[in-house]
Design a protein around this motif. Structure first.
Motif, PDB file in Angstrom:
ATOM      1  N   ASN A 193       0.796  -1.231   0.000  1.00  0.00           N
ATOM      2  CA  ASN A 193       0.000   0.000   0.000  1.00  0.00           C
ATOM      3  C   ASN A 193       0.823   1.274   0.000  1.00  0.00           C
ATOM      4  O   ASN A 193       0.397   2.306   0.524  1.00  0.00           O
ATOM      5  CB  ASN A 193      -0.940  -0.001   1.214  1.00  0.00           C
ATOM      6  CG  ASN A 193      -0.192  -0.037   2.545  1.00  0.00           C
ATOM      7  OD1 ASN A 193       1.012  -0.293   2.583  1.00  0.00           O
ATOM      8  ND2 ASN A 193      -0.896   0.214   3.635  1.00  0.00           N
ATOM      9  N   VAL A 194       2.028   1.234  -0.589  1.00  0.00           N
ATOM     10  CA  VAL A 194       2.893   2.413  -0.635  1.00  0.00           C
ATOM     11  C   VAL A 194       2.905   2.996  -2.043  1.00  0.00           C
ATOM     12  O   VAL A 194       3.067   2.267  -3.035  1.00  0.00           O
ATOM     13  CB  VAL A 194       4.329   2.079  -0.187  1.00  0.00           C
ATOM     14  CG1 VAL A 194       5.248   3.290  -0.336  1.00  0.00           C
ATOM     15  CG2 VAL A 194       4.324   1.605   1.262  1.00  0.00           C
ATOM     16  N   LEU A 195       2.729   4.303  -2.114  1.00  0.00           N
ATOM     17  CA  LEU A 195       2.702   5.031  -3.387  1.00  0.00           C
ATOM     18  C   LEU A 195       3.935   5.928  -3.478  1.00  0.00           C
ATOM     19  O   LEU A 195       4.224   6.699  -2.560  1.00  0.00           O
ATOM     20  CB  LEU A 195       1.431   5.875  -3.491  1.00  0.00           C
ATOM     21  CG  LEU A 195       1.180   6.595  -4.818  1.00  0.00           C
ATOM     22  CD1 LEU A 195       0.796   5.596  -5.904  1.00  0.00           C
ATOM     23  CD2 LEU A 195       0.079   7.647  -4.665  1.00  0.00           C
ATOM     24  N   LEU A 196       4.665   5.809  -4.570  1.00  0.00           N
ATOM     25  CA  LEU A 196       5.811   6.683  -4.848  1.00  0.00           C
ATOM     26  C   LEU A 196       5.356   7.797  -5.779  1.00  0.00           C
ATOM     27  O   LEU A 196       4.871   7.530  -6.874  1.00  0.00           O
ATOM     28  CB  LEU A 196       6.943   5.880  -5.497  1.00  0.00           C
ATOM     29  CG  LEU A 196       8.150   6.671  -6.018  1.00  0.00           C
ATOM     30  CD1 LEU A 196       8.883   7.380  -4.878  1.00  0.00           C
ATOM     31  CD2 LEU A 196       9.114   5.753  -6.773  1.00  0.00           C
ATOM     32  N   THR A 197       5.506   9.027  -5.332  1.00  0.00           N
ATOM     33  CA  THR A 197       5.135  10.184  -6.157  1.00  0.00           C
ATOM     34  C   THR A 197       6.347  11.093  -6.330  1.00  0.00           C
ATOM     35  O   THR A 197       7.230  11.145  -5.467  1.00  0.00           O
ATOM     36  CB  THR A 197       3.987  10.993  -5.523  1.00  0.00           C
ATOM     37  OG1 THR A 197       4.380  11.447  -4.214  1.00  0.00           O
ATOM     38  CG2 THR A 197       2.735  10.144  -5.397  1.00  0.00           C
ATOM     39  N   ALA A 198       6.387  11.805  -7.431  1.00  0.00           N
ATOM     40  CA  ALA A 198       7.500  12.717  -7.688  1.00  0.00           C
ATOM     41  C   ALA A 198       7.060  13.825  -8.640  1.00  0.00           C
ATOM     42  O   ALA A 198       6.296  13.572  -9.591  1.00  0.00           O
ATOM     43  CB  ALA A 198       8.689  11.960  -8.272  1.00  0.00           C
ATOM     44  N   VAL A 199       7.531  15.018  -8.390  1.00  0.00           N
ATOM     45  CA  VAL A 199       7.326  16.174  -9.267  1.00  0.00           C
ATOM     46  C   VAL A 199       8.647  16.922  -9.371  1.00  0.00           C
ATOM     47  O   VAL A 199       9.488  16.821  -8.460  1.00  0.00           O
ATOM     48  CB  VAL A 199       6.221  17.116  -8.732  1.00  0.00           C
ATOM     49  CG1 VAL A 199       4.850  16.455  -8.809  1.00  0.00           C
ATOM     50  CG2 VAL A 199       6.529  17.541  -7.305  1.00  0.00           C
ATOM     51  N   PRO A 200       8.882  17.653 -10.452  1.00  0.00           N
ATOM     52  CA  PRO A 200      10.160  18.364 -10.608  1.00  0.00           C
ATOM     53  C   PRO A 200      10.369  19.407  -9.503  1.00  0.00           C
ATOM     54  O   PRO A 200       9.417  20.058  -9.049  1.00  0.00           O
ATOM     55  CB  PRO A 200      10.023  19.041 -11.965  1.00  0.00           C
ATOM     56  CG  PRO A 200       8.968  18.269 -12.687  1.00  0.00           C
ATOM     57  CD  PRO A 200       8.009  17.812 -11.626  1.00  0.00           C
ATOM     58  N   LEU A 201      11.613  19.541  -9.049  1.00  0.00           N
ATOM     59  CA  LEU A 201      11.949  20.574  -8.056  1.00  0.00           C
ATOM     60  C   LEU A 201      11.697  21.960  -8.638  1.00  0.00           C
ATOM     61  O   LEU A 201      11.280  22.872  -7.958  1.00  0.00           O
ATOM     62  CB  LEU A 201      13.408  20.428  -7.624  1.00  0.00           C
ATOM     63  CG  LEU A 201      13.731  19.184  -6.771  1.00  0.00           C
ATOM     64  CD1 LEU A 201      15.240  18.997  -6.658  1.00  0.00           C
ATOM     65  CD2 LEU A 201      13.102  19.321  -5.388  1.00  0.00           C
ATOM     66  N   THR A 202      11.972  22.091  -9.943  1.00  0.00           N
ATOM     67  CA  THR A 202      11.688  23.334 -10.666  1.00  0.00           C
ATOM     68  C   THR A 202      10.565  23.034 -11.653  1.00  0.00           C
ATOM     69  O   THR A 202      10.793  22.353 -12.663  1.00  0.00           O
ATOM     70  CB  THR A 202      12.916  23.832 -11.446  1.00  0.00           C
ATOM     71  OG1 THR A 202      13.997  23.993 -10.523  1.00  0.00           O
ATOM     72  CG2 THR A 202      12.612  25.163 -12.124  1.00  0.00           C
ATOM     73  N   PRO A 203       9.339  23.488 -11.374  1.00  0.00           N
ATOM     74  CA  PRO A 203       8.196  23.150 -12.241  1.00  0.00           C
ATOM     75  C   PRO A 203       8.408  23.591 -13.667  1.00  0.00           C
ATOM     76  O   PRO A 203       8.986  24.659 -13.936  1.00  0.00           O
ATOM     77  CB  PRO A 203       7.020  23.916 -11.594  1.00  0.00           C
ATOM     78  CG  PRO A 203       7.462  24.154 -10.178  1.00  0.00           C
ATOM     79  CD  PRO A 203       8.955  24.333 -10.239  1.00  0.00           C
ATOM     80  N   HIS A 204       7.954  22.748 -14.605  1.00  0.00           N
ATOM     81  CA  HIS A 204       8.016  23.111 -16.032  1.00  0.00           C
ATOM     82  C   HIS A 204       6.913  24.110 -16.337  1.00  0.00           C
ATOM     83  O   HIS A 204       5.813  24.034 -15.813  1.00  0.00           O
ATOM     84  CB  HIS A 204       7.819  21.867 -16.920  1.00  0.00           C
ATOM     85  CG  HIS A 204       8.935  20.871 -16.796  1.00  0.00           C
ATOM     86  ND1 HIS A 204      10.177  21.081 -17.326  1.00  0.00           N
ATOM     87  CD2 HIS A 204       8.976  19.662 -16.176  1.00  0.00           C
ATOM     88  CE1 HIS A 204      10.934  20.035 -17.069  1.00  0.00           C
ATOM     89  NE2 HIS A 204      10.236  19.161 -16.363  1.00  0.00           N
ATOM     90  N   SER A 205       7.220  25.049 -17.193  1.00  0.00           N
ATOM     91  CA  SER A 205       6.204  26.018 -17.613  1.00  0.00           C
ATOM     92  C   SER A 205       5.289  25.362 -18.621  1.00  0.00           C
ATOM     93  O   SER A 205       5.745  24.663 -19.522  1.00  0.00           O
ATOM     94  CB  SER A 205       6.871  27.242 -18.241  1.00  0.00           C
ATOM     95  OG  SER A 205       7.688  26.864 -19.317  1.00  0.00           O
ATOM     96  N   SER A 206       3.979  25.533 -18.458  1.00  0.00           N
ATOM     97  CA  SER A 206       3.022  24.884 -19.352  1.00  0.00           C
ATOM     98  C   SER A 206       2.884  25.687 -20.633  1.00  0.00           C
ATOM     99  O   SER A 206       2.912  26.892 -20.619  1.00  0.00           O
ATOM    100  CB  SER A 206       1.663  24.772 -18.657  1.00  0.00           C
ATOM    101  OG  SER A 206       1.808  24.001 -17.486  1.00  0.00           O
TER     102      SER A 206
END
Length: 445
Positions: A432-445
């Motif tokens: 029941n463990v979820l690995l999540t990740a997002v960039p430290l510096t968000p990408h511009s959309s």
């Protein structure tokens, strides 16, 4: 024993305790599949197919059959690059898997001490965060769904809830589902993003499903209309080069990686596939694939990707982790993390074996609540004499978390902020463990 039915095959199927129900040819005792049992008779003798022993073929038609057999080697697609995500073949990754039953009590105690030492300074307690998404509300309350379906729906709902919380669930991107199976997670992602104004357009949404096996009852088959852009790749993640997938090169939409119970080494292969090979430009291709200036760069496989293309940036990922006992040192992305803590391939192999204690330490494996494909193999080992079941479970969870922290370290080195969360209660699944990740510096959309 009952006799076979008239005109039916006389072969007795031991596993099913009955005769084969296939129709036998006129004047024959056995059907085509069991014709090898015929002692004599006209016609060609049937032999086992050399490509797949699960079926037979007439001996005089063998050469013709080999050209169309479903088990024949097929032309490789342009995005197939042998072992591109496998990791380094150097070092001691060829070390034989450690069997805990072969270790003495002293060796096991030493491993436990190394595990606890390596965990110093790391977060032991994971946050409990069970989310939900309104797209699955009706299905979750549908009385026609049984217990098993309900458990999977709860997990999918929580995964979508986490994706929305991280800002990953939206249009204008391509969702890559690794280990897609029937494609249920991609189905619910589409349902969550389907609105009245977007029912008949797929310009800003793509769903790419990656699965190495041929799968029956695929859900994406229900979405083959003008308003949905689903594509399925039947390829092992180990050999998948996302930078050569034509769909991703067309619009270069940003990528979001997803997966539900991505078993063992498949998680590491997916991380490397998404964060290393997906962003490679033509100049950054692996040395073993670099071409001479005089050679064409089309790839020569099925379907061609435009020259000089590549997918968009990676916006993040959400992967439900599973089956750490199936991890492999060569594929593992956290090797550097282990080596920094004085651990190597031998300790990694032992911790992988010990990780199964987290899911079978307190109850039999057939009560885990997941599908049989995720079952860890029980083994008799020397630990029974000095560790209780609850202690085994705790150590198993530490092994899982240490392996996952290595993955988080890899993500950090790639410029991502990662997190491990218990996304569903343990009565739904022990994995029941979820690995999540997002960039430290968000990408511009």
């Amino acid at each position: 024993m009952a006799a076979p039915e008239p005109s039916r095959c006389c072969f007795f199927v031991q596993k099913k305790k009955r005769f084969c129900k296939m129709v036998a040819g006129k004047g024959r005792k056995y059907c085509g599949e069991h014709a090898t049992m015929e002692e004599d008779g006209g016609g060609s003798r049937r032999i086992v197919c050399p490509l797949d022993p699960k079926h037979t073929v007439s001996e005089d038609k063998l050469q013709k059959h080999l050209k169309k057999c479903n088990s024949r080697e097929k032309a490789k697609p342009v995005y197939f690059v042998q072992n591109i995500n496998a990791g380094s073949a150097d070092g001691d990754e060829t070390l034989r898997q450690v069997s805990l039953s072969e270790l003495s009590r002293t060796e096991l105690e030493t491993l436990v001490d190394k595990l606890k030492t390596a965990f110093k300074g790391l977060q032991c307690d994971l946050e409990d965060s069970v989310q939900s998404h309104p797209a699955l509300h009706d299905e979750l309350h549908n009385p026609k769904n049984g217990d098993s379906a309900h458990k999977h729906l709860k997990q999918q709902s929580s995964i979508l809830g986490h994706m929305e919380e991280l800002g990953l669930l939206g249009r204008g991107r391509c969702f890559v589902e690794f280990g897609a199976g029937r494609g249920k997670l991609s189905h619910w992602i589409h349902e969550a993003l389907k609105t009245c104004e977007h029912l008949k357009t797929c310009e800003d949404l793509q769903l790419l499903l990656v699965e190495r096996c041929s799968t029956r009852f695929k859900v994406d088959g229900k979405h083959q209309d003008a308003g949905v852009q689903f594509e399925r790749l039947q390829v092992d993640i180990q050999h998948l080069d996302l930078s050569k997938v034509p769909l991703l090169c067309e619009k270069k939409l940003p990528l979001v990686g997803v997966g539900k119970h991505l078993c063992g080494a498949a998680t590491d292969l997916a991380l490397r596939c998404l964060l290393e090979t997906a962003g490679q430009s033509e100049e950054e291709e692996p040395p073993h694939k670099r071409l001479r200036p005089s050679e064409p760069r089309s790839g020569g496989g099925l379907g061609s990707a435009p020259t000089g293309c590549g997918p968009g940036p990676v916006l993040g990922l959400t992967v439900a982790l599973c089956c750490h006992h199936r991890c492999d040192w060569r594929h593992y992305v956290g090797q550097q993390f282990f080596l920094q803590r004085g651990l190597g391939a031998r300790e990694f192999s032992a911790f992988c074996r010990m990780s199964s204690w987290a899911t079978c330490g307190l109850r039999p494996t057939n009560q885990r609540g997941d599908g049989e494909e995720h079952e860890p193999a029980e083994e008799t080992d020397a630990v029974n004499g000095f560790l209780s079941a609850s202690e085994r479970e705790q150590l198993g969870r530490l092994c899982k978390q240490l392996i996952d922290h290595g993955r988080c370290h890899f993500l950090q080195m790639k410029g991502f902020s990662s997190k491990l969360t218990r996304y569903i209660s343990s009565d739904i699944t022990l994995e029941n463990v979820l690995l999540t990740a997002v960039p430290l510096t968000p990408h511009s959309s």
